[in-house]
Scaffold this motif. Structure first.
Motif, PDB file in Angstrom:
ATOM      1  N   LEU A  70       0.927  -1.148  -0.019  1.00  0.00           N
ATOM      2  CA  LEU A  70      -0.026   0.103   0.053  1.00  0.00           C
ATOM      3  C   LEU A  70       0.697   1.319   0.058  1.00  0.00           C
ATOM      4  CD1 LEU A  70      -3.112   0.443  -0.020  1.00  0.00           C
ATOM      5  CD2 LEU A  70      -3.079   0.473   2.213  1.00  0.00           C
ATOM      6  N   GLY A  73       2.003   1.816  -3.416  1.00  0.00           N
ATOM      7  CA  GLY A  73       0.582   2.151  -4.193  1.00  0.00           C
ATOM      8  C   GLY A  73       0.401   3.680  -3.967  1.00  0.00           C
ATOM      9  N   ALA A  74       0.587   3.961  -2.865  1.00  0.00           N
ATOM     10  CA  ALA A  74       0.263   5.294  -2.335  1.00  0.00           C
ATOM     11  C   ALA A  74       1.249   6.130  -3.147  1.00  0.00           C
ATOM     12  CB  ALA A  74       0.202   5.461  -0.801  1.00  0.00           C
ATOM     13  N   THR A 340      -7.051  13.763  -8.226  1.00  0.00           N
ATOM     14  CA  THR A 340      -6.429  12.153  -7.822  1.00  0.00           C
ATOM     15  C   THR A 340      -6.302  12.138  -6.394  1.00  0.00           C
ATOM     16  OG1 THR A 340      -5.362  11.978 -10.057  1.00  0.00           O
ATOM     17  CG2 THR A 340      -4.545  10.589  -8.118  1.00  0.00           C
ATOM     18  N   ILE A 343      -9.823  11.907  -4.783  1.00  0.00           N
ATOM     19  CA  ILE A 343     -10.330  10.316  -4.950  1.00  0.00           C
ATOM     20  C   ILE A 343      -9.705   9.502  -4.279  1.00  0.00           C
ATOM     21  CG2 ILE A 343     -10.629   8.652  -6.551  1.00  0.00           C
ATOM     22  CD1 ILE A 343     -10.679  10.864  -8.923  1.00  0.00           C
ATOM     23  N   MET A 344      -8.472   9.569  -3.933  1.00  0.00           N
ATOM     24  CA  MET A 344      -7.663   8.551  -3.267  1.00  0.00           C
ATOM     25  C   MET A 344      -7.853   8.694  -1.887  1.00  0.00           C
ATOM     26  SD  MET A 344      -6.012   6.756  -4.935  1.00  0.00           S
ATOM     27  CE  MET A 344      -5.101   6.171  -3.832  1.00  0.00           C
ATOM     28  N   ALA A 347     -11.076   6.990  -1.156  1.00  0.00           N
ATOM     29  CA  ALA A 347     -11.008   5.756  -0.828  1.00  0.00           C
ATOM     30  C   ALA A 347     -10.285   5.220   0.357  1.00  0.00           C
ATOM     31  CB  ALA A 347     -10.112   5.122  -2.128  1.00  0.00           C
ATOM     32  N   THR A 348      -9.288   6.106   0.637  1.00  0.00           N
ATOM     33  CA  THR A 348      -8.657   5.776   2.200  1.00  0.00           C
ATOM     34  C   THR A 348      -9.476   5.954   3.181  1.00  0.00           C
ATOM     35  OG1 THR A 348      -6.791   6.596   0.895  1.00  0.00           O
ATOM     36  CG2 THR A 348      -6.814   6.293   3.572  1.00  0.00           C
ATOM     37  N   PHE A 351     -11.787   2.982   3.130  1.00  0.00           N
ATOM     38  CA  PHE A 351     -11.262   1.473   3.470  1.00  0.00           C
ATOM     39  C   PHE A 351     -10.246   1.498   4.640  1.00  0.00           C
ATOM     40  CE2 PHE A 351     -12.791   1.041  -1.022  1.00  0.00           C
ATOM     41  CZ  PHE A 351     -13.534   0.199  -0.846  1.00  0.00           C
ATOM     42  N   LEU A 352      -9.384   2.486   5.072  1.00  0.00           N
ATOM     43  CA  LEU A 352      -8.496   2.416   5.974  1.00  0.00           C
ATOM     44  C   LEU A 352      -8.942   1.958   7.364  1.00  0.00           C
ATOM     45  CD1 LEU A 352      -5.340   2.284   6.016  1.00  0.00           C
ATOM     46  CD2 LEU A 352      -5.533   4.774   6.847  1.00  0.00           C
ATOM     47  N   ILE A 355      -9.933  -1.877   6.931  1.00  0.00           N
ATOM     48  CA  ILE A 355      -8.732  -2.439   7.384  1.00  0.00           C
ATOM     49  C   ILE A 355      -8.156  -2.625   8.695  1.00  0.00           C
ATOM     50  CG2 ILE A 355      -6.334  -2.420   6.954  1.00  0.00           C
ATOM     51  CD1 ILE A 355      -6.819  -1.102   4.044  1.00  0.00           C
TER      52      ILE A 355
END
Lengths: 382, 536
Positions: A70, A73-74, A340, A343-344, A347-348, A351-352, A355
């Motif tokens: 991750l 990816g980040a 971007t 958006i990211m 998502a974080t 989902f974080l 997780i």
């Protein structure tokens, strides 16, 4: 483009912090497994003990390594120039990390499949390399980020790199590599100490206490070098925190001790190195008191403090260039577009927390001491 | 100028590591789902044989999964390591689905895969079943986001080039997610994974039946594999990713190359079954099915598919147009306030990538000659014959598996799985075929995308990192040696596990074998034939 509810400057700051959180997440979570791998030959003296250690980290190490995936990816998504320059510039170092990391999944899975001492001993060394080499090279990489990497950017922002692998192995970078090894060995040791019994736990406490002392000494030494001796970098032109990401639009100067400047301007940042030192000291103390769970918290705090110290010292730099300082990558000129990042972030935020919840649940399910007897009951044990 | 040797070695390394990685991925996709199905039957019926099946296939899944993880992290890092300019140029768009893959999918899969193996005696039946489903779900979500990223390379929607940052940036993320090419690829790729998993389970079960071992387990496994495999084989062929091929110009080029179709044909175009190239590389002898190609690719009777020659002519005009964009971009870089240049750039920027094709011939592309433009336009043609044959091998294997699974499904529904030894042997002998199909499938998709790394946006040679020859020699040889050794060990371990077979008791002193965990009552297990390995 439609207006976004968060401005570009805030988003860049958030993503700088998130990058830190992901890397600290890996150092704490993956650090346990790298540390245990490094300690494997020393702490566990026979096959039974080694199996205890492997089954201690076996159920959770795969999830822990995703913090690294991750993090990668980040960096790719949020800081593309940083991803492009660092991964290609540190090419051979990255290959070393990858080859070491490749040995881990197969080492865990394959070792127990054949009951032969040579086979198992070979995988034990594979798992040691898989723990020690990444721990060292990640630290060496951080040292080289502080030193600046010899890269340049041409007018179309194509990176070029003037160094080689051996150029990374400067005395300061080896020092930071050792800080990393000491800190992750401490992390591995506190986990072993709190979740095993008998001779294993005892040896882990001894190694862990030494590692904690080494962490304190090496981290303090690196700090002194950074403050009094090392050349740091400073942006001397005004950077537009809301402007497009163009790393060629600023002026940077090299200045001795510049990495300490942030602490002068913002004294609260001293919390980070303080946590690093205090955490390691507490880990040392708690290991002496056989207080396993508290030692894990102390050691994780130390890792948080140490990684955060590196990030705060560099701010706003992500990766300075020793070849062409003005082409250095900073938080304000090396990010993705505002959309971007937005958006990211969305998502974080979704989902974080999920997780963290399921990771906590998995650790809860797998809690409790690991012993030869407990492995014996498990049909899928390593 | 870019060093072509570095580019070629980088391409070779990426292709080799990706193809190795994709040995393990399809099996993970297929097996995880089948394990979840088997465990669901166990939880619903309470019959221990279904748990034993889950454990046995799970052991093989675990060995395969370890290799998938080992080779997977290399894939993520290689974009930055070997394709630095790519990473800079498209990271804003391409990085996002990769990062979301980590957040949404891989974290889920990797966190729960540990519990799948270590959680049997710590979780309730339903709890463990949930974990197994989450692993399968994670694996499939992972494929979804990776293929959204890959689909964008084939059909770069929802983005535009920003002259101030010199890169592609997202304008519409929803368009990136619902990219028709990505969606078609996702369905096609996961279906291919399911077929692979089904063939694996069916082949090994057939071997057990031939040997007269573990018949209860083998027969039930075959029923699951035959039904799952039939549905997947139909899906992989019917929902093949040609449906996305009409979306863009280069996708059309790819299909023209796959078909060795040098000239536009009246719609609907015929499908070439077989052809022999002449000295110029054009087909001289062909066996053709009329209409079929036009129907499967355009889903229509009147849409025309252009031939290679026509597409090359069109590429030449796009290069000319791209040169206008290139000049406007240079003006903007020199003077960011030049509004005229910005207007010109907005109108022509969709062809900027075509101008970059000329970088192979000269640095100052604005001075390119007509001859160089013609050469660059011809560069847009991928190698016809490797694609032509790869595509045919893939399709032939796909069609074979529809028949194969239909036959097995019919035998399973008539409870006559064991009466035909020739069929059982065929199932064992054809076990490697799905891997052939998926690998040539990737050759069609990625080799067919050449010369682009992102279609129409960035040529592959222009995307490589500034590396040295020896960097690549070292990395490429290390990867090949380590991967090949590990692949050999993996295959050997799998053979050992299959030989030992499923068992109720530990087989090795240190055991990863599926044992039946202390259950309240001894399972009413069907009679099992002991084997020498078993007795050991």
């Amino acid at each position: 483009m439609t207006a976004l509810p968060l401005d570009y400057e805030i988003l860049r700051l958030i993503w700088w912090a998130l990058l830190g959180i992901l890397l600290i997440g890996f150092a704490i979570m993956g650090g346990m497994d790298l540390g245990v791998g490094t300690l494997l030959p020393a702490v566990a003296r026979n096959d039974e003990e080694r199996r205890v250690l492997l089954n201690l980290v076996g159920p959770t190490w795969e999830g822990n390594q995703v913090w690294l995936v991750l993090g990668g990816g980040a960096i790719f998504a949020a800081w593309p120039p940083l991803y492009a320059v660092s991964f290609s510039g540190f090419y051979i170092a990255m290959i070393a990390i990858l080859l070491a990391l490749i040995l881990r999944p197969v080492g865990f899975k394959f070792r127990g499949k054949v009951d032969d001492p040579r086979w198992r001993s070979a995988w034990d060394w594979g798992l040691f390399v898989g723990g020690f080499v990444p721990a060292l090279v990640f630290g060496v990489a951080v040292g080289n980020v502080l030193l600046g990497a010899p890269f340049g950017l041409d007018p179309v922002l194509r990176p070029s790199y003037a160094g080689n692998f051996f150029g990374l192995l400067t005395p300061f970078a080896i020092l930071t590599g050792l800080v990393s090894v000491a800190m992750l060995v401490m992390q591995g040791a506190v986990v072993i100490a709190s979740r095993t019994e008998g001779a294993l736990a005892k040896r882990a406490r001894i190694y862990g206490r030494w590692a904690a002392l080494a962490t304190i000494g090496l981290f303090a030494l690196a700090g002194l070098v950074v403050v009094f001796w090392l050349d740091g970098y400073r942006v001397v032109s005004v950077q537009d925190a809301l402007g497009p990401s163009n790393p060629l639009g600023k002026t940077v100067m090299i200045e001795r001790g510049a990495w300490a400047a942030n602490y002068g301007a913002h004294p609260w940042m001293m919390i980070a190195p303080a946590l690093g030192l205090a955490g390691a000291w507490l880990a040392y103390t708690f290991l002496g008191l056989k207080a396993g769970a508290r030692a894990i918290i102390a050691s994780s705090t130390a890792i948080f403090g140490i990684v955060a110290t590196a990030g705060l010292s560099l701010f706003p730099f992500l990766l300075p260039s020793s070849l062409d300082p003005s082409a250095s990558l900073t938080v304000w000129d090396a990010s993705s577009s505002q959309l971007t990042l937005f958006i990211m972030l969305g998502a974080t935020i979704v989902f974080l927390p999920i997780i963290l919840l399921y990771t906590a649940w998995v650790f809860r399910v797998m809690r409790g001491p690991v012993t030869t007897a407990s492995i014996g009951r498990n049909p899928n044990a390593y | 100028m870019i060093d072509q040797t570095i580019v070629d070695l980088s391409r070779l390394q990426f292709a080799a590591t990706a193809m190795y990685h994709f040995i393990f991925v399809p099996l993970t996709l297929g097996l995880s789902f089948m394990m979840a199905i088997m465990e669901s039957v166990y939880v619903m019926t309470g019959r221990p044989i279904w748990r034993q099946m889950t454990l046995f296939w799970g052991t093989l899944f675990g060995i395969n999964f370890a290799m998938g993880v080992a080779t997977g992290i290399v894939m993520e890092f290689q974009f930055g390591m070997n394709w630095a300019y790519y990473s800079h140029y498209v990271g804003d768009v391409f990085g996002a689905p990769l990062a979301i893959e980590g957040l949404m999918a891989f974290f889920l899969e990797a966190t729960f895969v540990g519990l799948f193996f270590f959680g049997w005696d710590r979780l309730s039946k339903v709890g463990h079943l949930t974990v197994t489903w989450l692993v399968a779900l994670g694996a499939n979500f992972s494929a979804l986001w990776i293929l959204i990223a890959n689909g964008w390379m084939q059909n770069p929607v929802g983005s535009r080039f920003n002259p101030d940052t010199m890169r592609m940036e997202i304008t519409d993320f929803i368009a990136v997610i619902f990219n028709p090419v990505a969606q078609a690829k996702f369905v096609h790729t996961v279906s291919a994974g399911y077929v692979t998993g089904a063939v694996f389970v069916l082949g090994i079960s057939a071997l057990f039946l031939l040997q007269g071992r573990h018949r209860e387990l083998a027969r039930r496994s075959m029923v699951v594999a035959a039904s799952f495999g039939l549905a997947s084989a139909l899906s992989v062929v019917v929902l093949g990713d040609e449906s996305g091929y009409v979306a863009t110009e280069h996708q059309k080029m790819k299909i023209a190359a796959m078909e060795a179709m040098y000239h536009t044909e009246p719609a609907p175009a015929g499908l070439t079954l077989f052809a022999i190239p002449n000295a110029d590389g054009e087909p001289s002898f062909e066996v053709r099915l009329p209409w079929v190609l036009g129907l499967i690719t355009t889903r229509s009777l009147d849409m025309e598919l252009p031939g290679i020659t026509e597409l090359v002519e069109h590429a030449a005009t796009r290069i000319q147009n791209g040169l206008v964009a290139y000049q406007a971009l240079a003006d903007i870089r020199a003077n960011p306030d030049d509004q005229t240049a910005r207007t010109v750039f907005e109108e022509t920027s969709q062809d900027l990538g075509y101008a970059l094709l000329l970088k192979r011939y000269r640095e100052d592309v604005e001075n390119a000659t007509g001859e160089e433009i013609a050469l660059a336009a011809f560069d847009t043609v991928p190698d016809v014959w490797p694609l032509f044959w790869s595509f045919r091998i893939m399709v032939a294997i796909g069609l074979f598996y529809i028949g194969f699974f239909a036959l097995w499904f019919w035998k399973a529904s008539r409870h006559r799985l064991e009466d035909n030894r020739a069929m059982l042997w065929t199932a064992v002998a054809t076990l490697p075929l799905p891997w052939v199909a998926v690998e040539v499938g990737w050759i069609v998709a990625e080799y067919g995308r050449q010369p682009w790394v992102v279609e129409g946006v960035l040529p592959t040679f222009y995307a490589a990192s500034d590396l040295r020859f020896w960097d690549l020699v070292i990395s490429l040889s290390f990867f090949m040696i380590v991967y090949t050794v590990l692949l050999g060990i993996m295959a050997w371990l799998m053979v050992r596990v299959v030989r030992a077979g499923p068992s109720d008791k530990p087989v090795f002193a240190i055991d990863d074998e599926p044992a039946i965990i202390p259950a309240p009552a001894p399972p009413p297990a069907a009679p099992r034939t002991p084997t020498p390995e078993f007795a050991k």
